[in-house]
Scaffold this active site. Structure first.
Site, PDB file in Angstrom:
ATOM      1  N   ALA A  42     -13.355  -9.163 -20.725  1.00 19.72           N
ATOM      2  CA  ALA A  42     -13.170  -9.978 -19.519  1.00 19.72           C
ATOM      3  C   ALA A  42     -13.202 -11.447 -19.904  1.00 19.72           C
ATOM      4  O   ALA A  42     -14.153 -11.905 -20.538  1.00 19.72           O
ATOM      5  CB  ALA A  42     -14.265  -9.662 -18.504  1.00 19.72           C
ATOM      6  N   HIS A  86     -11.320  -5.627 -10.039  1.00 18.13           N
ATOM      7  CA  HIS A  86     -11.000  -5.220 -11.406  1.00 18.13           C
ATOM      8  C   HIS A  86     -12.112  -4.343 -11.975  1.00 18.13           C
ATOM      9  O   HIS A  86     -11.843  -3.319 -12.607  1.00 18.13           O
ATOM     10  CB  HIS A  86     -10.807  -6.450 -12.299  1.00 18.13           C
ATOM     11  CG  HIS A  86      -9.436  -7.037 -12.220  1.00 18.13           C
ATOM     12  ND1 HIS A  86      -8.547  -6.947 -13.245  1.00 18.13           N
ATOM     13  CD2 HIS A  86      -8.815  -7.733 -11.234  1.00 18.13           C
ATOM     14  CE1 HIS A  86      -7.420  -7.553 -12.912  1.00 18.13           C
ATOM     15  NE2 HIS A  86      -7.561  -8.047 -11.692  1.00 18.13           N
TER      16      HIS A  86
END
Length: 170
Positions: free
Chosen positions: A30, A48
């Protein structure tokens, strides 16, 4: 095998990229930085996170090129554009001094070329939209376009997502 998945906003690039890796085990890198004052951004990140398979682990490395040098197993980097935003912030580059940004981008391209893991990169395609009205917007668009081209040179497969549909560029 290294794959670059490009697409515009809400093109389906992240979901498609996630589907390229096994559901049982992968590392999700990420790159977005959380802004506690931005509820919309937090909601996007949460969406997400909720979509990821339970066997995936999430990492947020402080140095993405260094992380990729020793990565193993399937790895998804989502996404290069938010990584670049952070790099530009770190170098205070929004007014045009891009020397440090270019060095970090060169390090990322080299790390992708040498990465020992199966790697999927997600990035925004910024060359199809309108010309940004601000200098900082144009700097970002130009730098991301250059970075995407450098990454595409090193990737065995390059896809462009349009309306959720993948177009194979390489």
């Amino acid at each position: 095998m290294t794959t670059l998945v490009l697409g515009g906003a809400r093109s389906g690039k992240s979901a498609h990229a996630e589907g390229l890796l096994p559901a049982d085990e992968a590392t999700y890198v990420a790159t977005a930085r959380v802004d506690p004052a931005d509820a919309d951004w937090q909601a996007r990140i949460a969406a997400h996170v909720a979509r990821r398979p339970p066997g995936w682990r999430t990492v947020e490395p402080s140095d993405l090129p260094e992380f990729l040098a020793t990565a193993h197993g399937p790895v998804l980097v989502d996404d290069v554009a938010t990584w670049l935003t952070g790099v530009m912030d770190d170098h205070h580059a929004w007014d045009g001094d891009l020397d440090g940004v270019r060095r970090d981008c060169d390090r990322l391209v080299a790390a992708v070329a040498a990465c020992p893991a199966e790697l999927v990169l997600v990035s925004a395609e910024v060359g199809l939209g309108v010309v940004p009205s601000t200098r900082s917007g144009r700097l970002f668009r130009d730098q991301l376009g250059t970075l995407n081209a450098g990454l595409a040179e090193k990737c065995a497969e390059v896809l462009l997502l349009v309306a959720g549909l993948p177009l194979r560029l390489r």
